[in-house]
Enzyme design. Structure first.
Site, mmCIF file in Angstrom:
data_model
loop_
_atom_site.group_PDB
_atom_site.id
_atom_site.type_symbol
_atom_site.label_atom_id
_atom_site.label_comp_id
_atom_site.label_asym_id
_atom_site.label_seq_id
_atom_site.Cartn_x
_atom_site.Cartn_y
_atom_site.Cartn_z
ATOM 1 N N VAL A 1 0.818 -1.212 0.000
ATOM 2 C CA VAL A 1 0.000 0.000 0.000
ATOM 3 C C VAL A 1 0.854 1.265 0.000
ATOM 4 C CG1 VAL A 1 -1.923 -1.197 1.105
ATOM 5 C CG2 VAL A 1 -0.260 -0.010 2.548
ATOM 6 N N LYS A 2 2.126 1.135 0.352
ATOM 7 C CA LYS A 2 3.069 2.270 0.361
ATOM 8 C C LYS A 2 2.442 3.524 0.943
ATOM 9 C CE LYS A 2 6.107 0.556 -3.331
ATOM 10 N NZ LYS A 2 5.362 -0.623 -3.785
ATOM 11 N N ARG A 3 1.716 3.380 2.049
ATOM 12 C CA ARG A 3 1.126 4.536 2.697
ATOM 13 C C ARG A 3 2.181 5.248 3.539
ATOM 14 N NH1 ARG A 3 -2.279 3.095 -0.849
ATOM 15 N NH2 ARG A 3 -4.478 2.758 -0.327
#
Lengths: 322, 322
Positions: free
Chosen positions: A104-106
């Protein structure tokens, strides 16, 4: 969860993760027909197609692998229906006993990072109830905002016994634009020198610090790192800088890296890293090497590609005495 | 879309954006009761509560402001139901004529960044149909992965006449951990010197380059930047490095910055920047200054807070002759 991941890697002898990143161009016509007949050429139809595609692949490979890594962007592009398919995929893979890494590379700050961590790894309070959002086992995290952005994820991981992989050196061609820049670090007053090193090393050091207190029974932290297989030399250095960080390694296969590029990421026990392949597995039937399977048997092609990938890594590790 | 944003800023005389970042603790009891009676203390109930909360605020303030900025994390924490409320909020605000900045801070590489850009700003091909995902007007983007990560957003913006704001210098306390590091840049062979500057300046320069070809009729690019109001001096420098980038400025109000910290972000025509406030507006009724409104009139408190914020910025700009 890092212990569960490592136990599953040992049990399957497969230090790999399959990226469930379904693009419409990977989905065979027969599946699209079923989905579009049911839901039309709509977001709902596309979402149904990628779910059916995923399910057939997972059913064919779940016994061979420890983990899957669905890339949420590939679902998010189909709006709410796409994210419902993401949720179905996460839930189904967990039912099958797979560890689920939400790619998700949040990354944000303060209460916003808390919300992202809650969304993907935690539980949220609603009135007197505790509810679960997407419920992955691990998530990937972007470090650009610093400790404020990362700490909430670590706190939720501690509470929920989950884990994260923080972007350190990504596999893409332009990852060096910022990540490779030499930054000034420590001043050595005695010798009047200032050390300098690439930004990714500094981020790697931070990852090691952030994870230092959270070590599982296998010696690895639940705060891991993402380092691209396309940069093997940097991987060797980062392996030393972050000795206790499990490394999620993208870039194998379609992005150009092969088994020999991976050996430095692993320790003497063949642990310490998990190598991702996405289209190299799920779209294997579109590759010349596996075209004999045909689109009808796309999931069998995926199974064969998993077997070949595991063998390739095994051979590379054996050749260096690991 | 940058032209529409600027036209709306001129029309409202309000260079501000309201962050629709609803946390459950901001939502008055009467709204929670309606939502929980309808849908239970569930993700659906929470999602209904934040939607009702948003709608009441938007109805009270839409005539005063050019734009809103929903922070997707605050919706994502409530899973699929939360994201349905995000979508409803985006759609409703667009109906009301507001420009919608999706604060999503997405960023990945290649086809994955294409998927994120499509999800939030573009259209996706499904069979013979073109479908729209979330459909915001602008999105925020994380630059850590370099040009590979950013270019797909720019391409979609060009196609769809939309825009992005790229994180350059964020408003949080630890933003300096990586963003302020001095990096080596150009080698001046003639003088045998190497220039160095903070990473955020390098990112700012890239933003200026990326956006240089995409200038709207008002002289500003649709490739903008995020620079925190909490770092006014850095804002002054970045304003010069990126003369054509519209700057989205978080950090006003709850995070500590006030009107005087903002003056360097604006040009002589009071353009070039748009200042965000989230909880300072939507949770104004919980602030001592506005407590006379009471929770029943929380949206009236939000309206008064908007009026006061506009006046504060106006006064600050006037005091420096802008």
């Amino acid at each position: 969860m890092i212990d569960k991941l490592i136990d599953k890697i040992k049990a399957t002898k497969a230090p790999i993760v399959v990226g469930l990143d379904p693009m419409m161009k990977f989905v065979p016509e027969r599946i699209k027909k079923v989905a579009f007949d049911l839901k039309g050429e709509t977001l709902e139809g596309a979402a149904e197609a990628i779910w059916l595609f995923n399910k057939e692949i997972v059913d064919k490979i779940y016994d061979l692998i420890p983990a899957v890594k669905p890339q949420i962007a590939m679902y998010e592009q189909f709006g709410i229906p796409g994210l419902i398919s993401f949720q179905r995929t996460v839930d189904y893979c967990k039912q099958k006993g797979l560890v689920v890494i939400g790619d998700v590379k949040r990354g944000d700050i303060g209460s916003t990072s808390v919300a992202y961590a809650t969304a993907h790894l935690g539980k949220v309070q609603v009135g007197n109830s505790l509810c679960t959002g997407f419920g992955e086992d691990f998530a990937t995290v972007n470090p650009y905002l610093g400790t404020d952005g990362v700490q909430p994820f670590i706190d939720v991981c501690k509470e929920e016994k989950k884990g994260i992989f923080i972007l350190v050196k990504t596999s893409n061609a332009s990852s060096g634009e910022f990540q490779d820049r030499l930054v000034k670090s420590e001043v050595d007053a005695e010798n009047n020198t200032i050390s300098e090193r690439p930004l990714y090393e500094l981020v790697g050091e931070k990852v090691a610090q952030w994870g230092d207190q959270f070590i599982g029974s296998n010696g690895y932290s639940y705060v891991g790192a993402v380092v691209g297989a396309t940069y093997p030399e940097q991987g060797r250095i980062l392996r030393q800088i972050m000795p206790k960080a499990f490394i999620l390694v993208p870039g194998y296969g379609a992005q150009g890296a092969s088994g020999k590029d991976l050996v430095h990421f692993f320790d003497e026990n063949r642990l310490g890293a998990i190598v991702n392949s996405s289209r190299g597995i799920i779209a294997a039937y579109q590759n010349d090497k596996y075209k004999q399977f045909g689109s009808a048997n796309f999931a069998d092609a995926a199974r064969q590609a998993v077997i070949d990938m595991v063998a390739d890594i095994d051979q590379a590790l054996t050749s260096v005495g690991k």
